[in-house]
Design a protein around this motif. Structure first.
Motif, PDB file in Angstrom:
ATOM      1  N   ARG A  23     -85.957 113.536 145.889  1.00 36.21           N
ATOM      2  CA  ARG A  23     -86.147 112.695 145.011  1.00 36.21           C
ATOM      3  C   ARG A  23     -86.811 113.285 143.823  1.00 36.21           C
ATOM      4  O   ARG A  23     -87.729 114.013 144.001  1.00 36.21           O
ATOM      5  N   ASP A  24     -86.477 113.082 142.795  1.00 38.21           N
ATOM      6  CA  ASP A  24     -87.305 113.779 141.332  1.00 38.21           C
ATOM      7  C   ASP A  24     -86.676 113.088 140.203  1.00 38.21           C
ATOM      8  O   ASP A  24     -85.618 112.771 139.883  1.00 38.21           O
ATOM      9  N   ALA A  25     -87.737 112.650 139.406  1.00 37.17           N
ATOM     10  CA  ALA A  25     -87.796 111.905 138.419  1.00 37.17           C
ATOM     11  C   ALA A  25     -86.592 112.499 137.230  1.00 37.17           C
ATOM     12  O   ALA A  25     -85.563 111.847 136.678  1.00 37.17           O
ATOM     13  N   GLU A  26     -86.763 113.691 136.881  1.00 34.47           N
ATOM     14  CA  GLU A  26     -86.015 114.540 135.983  1.00 34.47           C
ATOM     15  C   GLU A  26     -84.803 114.747 136.498  1.00 34.47           C
ATOM     16  O   GLU A  26     -83.827 114.482 135.652  1.00 34.47           O
ATOM     17  N   THR A  27     -84.478 114.992 137.608  1.00 35.77           N
ATOM     18  CA  THR A  27     -83.131 115.377 138.098  1.00 35.77           C
ATOM     19  C   THR A  27     -82.188 114.165 138.213  1.00 35.77           C
ATOM     20  O   THR A  27     -81.281 114.088 137.923  1.00 35.77           O
ATOM     21  N   ALA A 333     -91.704 105.726 134.740  1.00 34.30           N
ATOM     22  CA  ALA A 333     -90.722 106.262 135.773  1.00 34.30           C
ATOM     23  C   ALA A 333     -91.368 105.892 137.026  1.00 34.30           C
ATOM     24  O   ALA A 333     -92.789 106.385 137.259  1.00 34.30           O
ATOM     25  N   PRO A 334     -90.795 105.303 137.815  1.00 35.99           N
ATOM     26  CA  PRO A 334     -91.335 104.753 139.350  1.00 35.99           C
ATOM     27  C   PRO A 334     -91.691 106.086 140.059  1.00 35.99           C
ATOM     28  O   PRO A 334     -92.957 105.671 140.868  1.00 35.99           O
ATOM     29  N   LEU A 335     -90.967 107.098 140.231  1.00 35.33           N
ATOM     30  CA  LEU A 335     -91.391 108.247 141.137  1.00 35.33           C
ATOM     31  C   LEU A 335     -92.665 108.835 140.560  1.00 35.33           C
ATOM     32  O   LEU A 335     -93.586 109.299 141.341  1.00 35.33           O
ATOM     33  N   ILE A 336     -92.864 109.031 139.489  1.00 34.70           N
ATOM     34  CA  ILE A 336     -94.067 109.527 138.565  1.00 34.70           C
ATOM     35  C   ILE A 336     -95.457 108.662 138.840  1.00 34.70           C
ATOM     36  O   ILE A 336     -96.401 109.058 139.029  1.00 34.70           O
ATOM     37  N   LYS A 361     -97.500  99.032 142.249  1.00 30.49           N
ATOM     38  CA  LYS A 361     -96.748  97.806 142.497  1.00 30.49           C
ATOM     39  C   LYS A 361     -95.285  97.855 141.463  1.00 30.49           C
ATOM     40  O   LYS A 361     -94.264  97.660 141.837  1.00 30.49           O
ATOM     41  N   VAL A 362     -95.884  98.565 140.243  1.00 30.90           N
ATOM     42  CA  VAL A 362     -94.670  98.831 139.239  1.00 30.90           C
ATOM     43  C   VAL A 362     -93.730  99.454 139.774  1.00 30.90           C
ATOM     44  O   VAL A 362     -92.585  99.348 139.667  1.00 30.90           O
ATOM     45  N   SER A 363     -94.178 100.746 140.743  1.00 35.06           N
ATOM     46  CA  SER A 363     -93.375 101.789 141.139  1.00 35.06           C
ATOM     47  C   SER A 363     -92.371 101.062 141.836  1.00 35.06           C
ATOM     48  O   SER A 363     -91.271 101.214 142.173  1.00 35.06           O
TER      49      SER A 363
END
Length: 446
Positions: A23-27, A333-336, A361-363
């Motif tokens: 998992r990676d936000a940019e990818t 971004a949820p992962l960040i 909680k937002v994530s």
């Protein structure tokens, strides 16, 4: 979150091995942006199609049911440009629109009939005293059944190539990448075959790469988009992600050999930052990252990487500033956000727990399939003394990773402390019901 292994995935109809999901936000942002026009051209809804990256060196991608395309990290590493990946994704979308996982039964049915008939004939021959003849009949039947199924599979793959070509044209994307990737598969075919053990085209699940290229070459080249160049910004993003992935999954020495310090390009520095971090040289990693940020001071993914390296080097408080900016500039971004929540907890400062709870909680609200974020949220609740909601977060995490008995126990504990009728109580109740159903299903299969 900067590239990391999130869980192990056992995928149906694939070899019986667990594959790690990356998992990676940019990818994920890149893959979604790349695939969106293809998904629309295929007549599907972008929000319903998911692209999942697996840590696997094999040059492959596949569909295993539903509307999820699984892409191996080895495919990203092998691709020279994003247009090649677009060609592969277009092909896999053809499997989804064709319902080929469901239709596998069509190929299995005649093959199964041949197998059963050969078993009956073989058994009859063996009963009459012809053991060798009986075994021969069984083996010949099995080979015929396999050939029947593989012929069906090759037909399906050929039709999927054709669908992929249509989707590329419909999306206004060149088919050069599809042709180029077939050349790569052809090279792999030659590498793993020899004059002593040539590839038998009738014992393959796919048509041979040369045959695939020949079948669609004219169609692809006749597209008005054949000579259309790839968007330079999209290609630059791909080269970043490819280098980042190489730094994360590769051996540091190999990464530093492929991306030597003499290479001052952004992708090379990206790869080296991961390599130095993996090799336990935090100062070199930070220096590389600071150089990158000097090129793009407010890039959320570079800021995210700096925060990750600081956090994993034992400097959680120093990680907070770059991670906060990364969250803000990435649109939460949820992962960040999950990584920021982790850093806030790791700071061991109770004053940060309220912020950690809010960002986590937002994530999970935006990406509730992240067991790492649920784990961190459970820690926050536990440290704040809210044991019922800590149990609920734990139940969510266990449910996601397939530990249904533990999910059931945690959800039942949550229900004992959360007021009835509230959203959290109802969610715990849902997990209890789902976990019990999964447990009963597991018992029936034994």
């Amino acid at each position: 979150m900067a590239l990391f292994v999130i869980l192990s995935l056992a995928v149906a109809v694939r070899p019986a091995t667990a594959q790690s999901v990356l998992r990676d936000a940019e990818t994920e942002a890149l893959l979604n942006d790349m695939a969106r026009p293809l998904i629309i051209a295929a007549g599907l809804q972008p929000n319903n199609v998911q692209l999942v990256l697996l840590q696997d060196k094999e040059v492959n991608a596949f569909v295993a049911g539903g509307q999820t395309v699984y892409i191996h990290s080895g495919l990203i590493a092998a691709a020279d440009n994003i247009n090649q990946v677009e060609g592969v994704v277009a092909h896999e979308l053809g499997h989804i629109t064709g319902g080929h996982i469901v239709r596998m039964g069509e190929g299995m049915k005649p093959a199964t009939g041949i197998t059963i008939l050969s078993l009956l004939l073989g058994a009859a021959a063996m009963a009459a005293g012809g053991t060798e003849a009986g075994m021969g009949a069984i083996m010949a039947g099995q080979q015929a059944a396999m050939g029947k199924f593989l012929a069906f599979s090759r037909t399906v793959e050929a039709s999927t190539d054709s669908a992929g070509a249509r989707y590329l044209r419909g999306a206004g994307i060149s088919g050069k990448g599809m042709m180029q990737f077939w050349d790569k598969y052809r090279a792999l075919e030659y590498r793993y075959s020899s004059s002593y053990a040539p590839v038998d085209p009738y014992m393959q699940t796919h048509p041979r790469p040369a045959d695939r290229a020949a079948a669609l070459e004219q169609d692809l080249k006749s597209s008005p988009y054949w000579d259309k160049p790839t968007d330079p910004a999209l290609e630059a993003r791909f080269q970043r992600v490819k280098a980042k992935l190489a730094g994360f999954v590769g051996d540091p020495q190999t990464t530093l050999r492929v991306y030597p310090e003499t290479d001052k390009s952004l992708p090379a520095r990206y790869a080296r930052a991961y390599a130095w971090h993996k090799a336990a040289y935090p100062d070199k990693a930070e220096a590389e990252i600071d150089g990158l940020i000097g090129l793009a001071p407010h890039d959320p993914y570079l800021l995210e990487l700096k925060g990750q390296v600081l956090l994993e080097s034992g400097k959680p408080k120093a990680a907070l500033a770059p991670l906060r900016e990364a969250v803000q500039r990435s649109g939460n971004a949820p992962l960040i956000s999950a990584l920021l929540g982790h850093a806030l907890i790791a700071s061991e400062d109770p004053a940060n727990f309220d912020e950690a709870r809010r960002v986590l909680k937002v994530s999970v609200a935006r990406d509730n399939d992240n067991p790492f974020a649920w784990y961190q949220l459970g820690i926050v609740y536990a440290r704040e003394g809210d044991q019922p909601r800590a149990a609920l977060a734990t139940a969510e995490r266990y449910s996601l990773i397939g530990q249904q008995r533990l999910a059931l126990a945690s959800a039942e504990a949550a229900m004992r402390g959360i007021p009835q009728g509230t959203p959290d109580y109802l969610r715990a109740q849902d997990i209890v019901m789902a976990s019990r159903a999964a447990a009963e299903d597991s018992k029936r299969r034994r």
